[in-house]
Design an enzyme around this catalytic site. Structure first.
Site, PDB file in Angstrom:
ATOM      1  N   TYR A  45       0.883  -1.315   0.012  1.00  0.00           N
ATOM      2  CA  TYR A  45       0.014   0.061   0.239  1.00  0.00           C
ATOM      3  C   TYR A  45       0.855   1.179  -0.014  1.00  0.00           C
ATOM      4  O   TYR A  45       2.160   1.219   0.416  1.00  0.00           O
ATOM      5  CB  TYR A  45      -0.958   0.095   1.260  1.00  0.00           C
ATOM      6  CG  TYR A  45      -0.313   0.151   2.630  1.00  0.00           C
ATOM      7  CD1 TYR A  45      -0.185   1.604   3.173  1.00  0.00           C
ATOM      8  CD2 TYR A  45       0.159  -0.830   3.361  1.00  0.00           C
ATOM      9  CE1 TYR A  45       0.436   1.962   4.264  1.00  0.00           C
ATOM     10  CE2 TYR A  45       0.850  -0.489   4.602  1.00  0.00           C
ATOM     11  CZ  TYR A  45       0.832   0.957   5.123  1.00  0.00           C
ATOM     12  OH  TYR A  45       1.389   1.149   6.208  1.00  0.00           O
ATOM     13  N   CYS A  46       0.087   2.160  -0.387  1.00  0.00           N
ATOM     14  CA  CYS A  46       0.998   3.719  -0.356  1.00  0.00           C
ATOM     15  C   CYS A  46       0.217   4.883  -0.063  1.00  0.00           C
ATOM     16  O   CYS A  46      -0.616   4.790   1.101  1.00  0.00           O
ATOM     17  CB  CYS A  46       1.669   3.834  -1.716  1.00  0.00           C
ATOM     18  SG  CYS A  46       0.676   3.648  -3.006  1.00  0.00           S
ATOM     19  N   ARG A  47       0.224   5.877  -0.811  1.00  0.00           N
ATOM     20  CA  ARG A  47      -0.515   7.163  -0.300  1.00  0.00           C
ATOM     21  C   ARG A  47      -2.225   7.191  -0.653  1.00  0.00           C
ATOM     22  O   ARG A  47      -2.887   7.851  -0.007  1.00  0.00           O
ATOM     23  CB  ARG A  47      -0.030   8.318  -1.021  1.00  0.00           C
ATOM     24  CG  ARG A  47       1.213   8.682  -0.357  1.00  0.00           C
ATOM     25  CD  ARG A  47       2.008   9.691  -1.028  1.00  0.00           C
ATOM     26  NE  ARG A  47       3.415  10.027  -0.767  1.00  0.00           N
ATOM     27  CZ  ARG A  47       4.232  10.471  -1.365  1.00  0.00           C
ATOM     28  NH1 ARG A  47       3.890  11.115  -2.554  1.00  0.00           N
ATOM     29  NH2 ARG A  47       5.457  10.900  -0.942  1.00  0.00           N
ATOM     30  N   CYS A  70      -1.607   6.603  -6.040  1.00  0.00           N
ATOM     31  CA  CYS A  70      -0.120   6.809  -5.657  1.00  0.00           C
ATOM     32  C   CYS A  70       0.338   5.477  -6.747  1.00  0.00           C
ATOM     33  O   CYS A  70      -0.125   4.315  -6.522  1.00  0.00           O
ATOM     34  CB  CYS A  70       0.136   6.598  -4.216  1.00  0.00           C
ATOM     35  SG  CYS A  70       1.683   6.374  -3.855  1.00  0.00           S
TER      36      CYS A  70
END
Length: 228
Positions: free
Chosen positions: A178-180, A184
């Protein structure tokens, strides 16, 4: 009636102050960056591709609209979202744009041409599988964002470090990166690298801000980015 008309004019004028503050693409991006955690002007400028002077002007506009708060830390000024509702507001803008703007749909499909949304892991599924220890949650954001707040149990492997740290990630595990947020690219790149090197991997459908906005547990602080 004239008095009530004056009230309405002033009322909607104040509402419009918020809309005016959100009318810049750079300021919308800054709100999404601040949804990851508190940031200095310098970091926000670098992440948004702006000069420090330009970033500071945008932040002052957001501050005047009461959308961000700031505090002094030595020689630096650090900014944060003024309230959880500010992220919900930026998310609502995104949701309406996704629903109503055909140009946005085309842009996203072109930019994420290789993305398979059917394979993305919803937050609810991640919750169930994380409890059963079936998966490894991988935070692909910069280490400073992980330290400011992350999904409990996640390991920090910034995407630019992933290639050289693959030996720390066993092939027998399944990874959810996962990220932002949904636009993203860090999680997409992490999944691509992991799969190219013999690991099973998928991305989380949403990002850390959506996780936190759902009222789910959040951890903070630096932790080893290595599986024990």
């Amino acid at each position: 009636m004239a008095e009530h008309r004056l009230f309405k004019n002033r009322l909607y004028g104040l509402f419009a102050r918020i809309g005016k503050a959100l009318s810049s693409p750079h300021r919308l991006e800054m709100l999404e960056l601040l949804a990851q955690g508190e940031r200095s002007v310098e970091v926000l400028a670098e992440r948004a591709g702006l000069s420090i002077a330009n970033a500071s002007q945008h932040l002052q506009t957001l501050r005047q609209a009461a959308l961000v708060d700031s505090r002094k830390e030595g020689l630096f000024v650090r900014y944060r979202l003024a309230a959880p509702g500010v992220f919900e507001l930026s998310k609502a803008i995104r949701t309406v744009a996704e629903d109503r703007l055909a140009d946005l749909d085309r842009l996203v499909r072109e930019h994420f041409a290789d993305r398979d949304d059917a394979e993305a892991v919803p937050i609810g599924e991640l919750l169930k599988r994380a409890r059963s220890k079936e998966i490894v949650i991988l935070d692909a954001r910069p280490a400073s964002e992980y330290a400011a707040g992350h999904i409990p149990g996640a390991i920090s492997v910034p995407v630019e470090e992933l290639n050289r740290r693959l030996k720390q990630l066993p092939k027998g595990k399944e990874y959810v990166a996962y990220c932002r947020g949904p636009y993203c690219v860090y999680a997409d790149r992490a999944v691509e690298l992991l799969r190219a090197n013999g690991r099973r991997a998928r991305r989380l459908k949403d990002g850390f801000p959506e996780w936190r906005a759902a009222g789910l547990p959040v951890a903070a602080g630096e932790e080893p980015g290595v599986l024990q």
